[in-house]
Design an enzyme around this catalytic site. Structure first.
Site, short mmCIF file in Angstrom:
data_model
loop_
_atom_site.label_atom_id
_atom_site.label_comp_id
_atom_site.label_asym_id
_atom_site.label_seq_id
_atom_site.Cartn_x
_atom_site.Cartn_y
_atom_site.Cartn_z
N HIS A 1 -5.24 -4.90 -14.16
CA HIS A 1 -4.07 -5.24 -13.35
C HIS A 1 -2.79 -5.06 -14.15
CE1 HIS A 1 -7.25 -7.37 -11.13
NE2 HIS A 1 -6.48 -7.21 -10.08
N ASP B 1 -9.50 1.36 -6.32
CA ASP B 1 -8.94 0.03 -6.54
C ASP B 1 -7.44 0.14 -6.25
OD1 ASP B 1 -8.78 -2.65 -7.19
OD2 ASP B 1 -9.80 -2.45 -9.11
#
Length: 337
Positions: free
Chosen positions: A182, A251
């Site tokens: 992330h 993702d």
């Protein structure tokens, strides 16, 4: 009449559709919506939101991240799920009981998400926890690849019993890196032979049973210089060597781990050209608009396979099911410890 879908999965700002979002969701490049914590209040409100989206475009795929433990967007009006690692701790001493619980947990999750109006929950996590990754950690079923594969198989079976698709993540395994994709681009320097012997085991075992897979924004330097989600080598291996025939979701392209591919347009093109069928663009509306423009004319062909195809259970009737009552009580008790 079912219309073809675009490959872009978007997020929303809040718990109700805005006027701008109603217009945005009509764009042909949009293939679905993913809900986050800011979009949910209660199970009933989520059902109302999903119904509102379907009145606009009934063919859109509606998704959520609802794994259990700390990754549980919806908490009011549904079962509080323990982290899968909490369930997995029981496997060594009571494997058969644990596998039944994994199957029941998958079934309960599928039934509850279907009752909330959703088509897909991005689960199960099939990463093997090797003690390095804080972002994976107890989201994984455990530290033994064969045990993770066995529990993952049971969970997938339960989801399928509920009529819901199973999405395995994060191929070929995010558990061997400390960095969080992330926030940065993790690099896993282990030899491919070790990945094959360890991280790949659950995906290889379940490739024929999973409806979809989400690759990791991780570079596995011994195999390819590109993160798996942008790697035709990794995704080709998944298709050809492992025989996976389902849907490939990227993702979130807004994650820092996707930055190696360039800006939003470049990230989307790179993921789709590598072999992804659909791309997620979250938490950045301007980036989403750029990706929509970049995906003009592209189609998300496998979407219909993932739609919830049964008559949806109603939230009020789940408690009448003895299986739901038994599993709900067990999982709530585990989540509290």
């Amino acid at each position: 009449m079912t219309h073809s879908l675009g490959p872009v999965i978007l997020d929303l700002e809040g718990t109700r559709l805005t006027t701008d979002e109603r217009q945005l969701l009509m764009r042909p490049e949009v293939g679905g919506v993913i809900l986050f914590g800011r979009n949910v209040e209660t199970a009933r409100q989520v059902r109302e939101l999903c119904d509102a989206i379907r009145r606009l475009r009934p063919e859109l795929l509606l998704a959520i991240d609802q794994e259990g433990g700390r990754v549980q967007r919806l908490r009011q009006g549904v079962t509080r799920l323990p982290a899968m690692g909490r369930i997995g701790r029981e496997f060594a001493v009571a494997p058969e009981v644990t596998l039944r619980l994994c199957r029941d947990a998958g079934w309960l999750l599928g039934m509850e998400m279907a009752a909330c109006g959703l088509d897909v929950t991005f689960a199960p996590v099939l990463d093997v926890d090797v003690g390095l990754s804080s972002v994976i950690s107890d989201r994984s079923f455990g530290t033994d690849p064969d045990a993770v594969a066995a529990m993952g198989h049971a969970f997938v079976t339960g989801l399928h019993e509920a009529g819901m698709a199973a999405v395995g993540k994060h191929f070929p395994g995010h558990g061997g890196v400390a960095a969080d994709s992330h926030h940065e681009i993790p690099v896993d320097d282990r030899p491919f032979s070790e990945l094959k012997r360890w991280d790949l085991v659950p995906f290889a075992t379940l490739a024929s049973q999973l409806d979809a897979i989400m690759p990791a924004h991780v570079v596995y330097s011994d195999f390819d210089v590109r993160p798996a989600g942008f790697s035709a080598v990794w995704l080709g291996m998944l298709r050809e060597s492992l025989g996976f025939k389902g849907t490939l979701f990227s993702d979130d392209l807004g994650m820092a781990g996707a930055g190696v591919a360039g800006g939003p347009r470049e990230r989307a093109r790179a993921a789709l050209e590598a072999g992804c069928d659909a791309v997620l663009v979250c938490n950045d509306r301007q980036a989403a608009l750029e990706v929509l423009d970049a995906c003009a004319g592209r189609r998300f062909k496998p979407a219909s396979r993932l739609r919830y195809g049964r008559a949806r259970p109603e939230l009020d009737t789940l408690e009448a099911l003895s299986r739901w009552r038994r599993v709900h009580a067990r999982l709530e008790a585990m989540a509290g410890h």
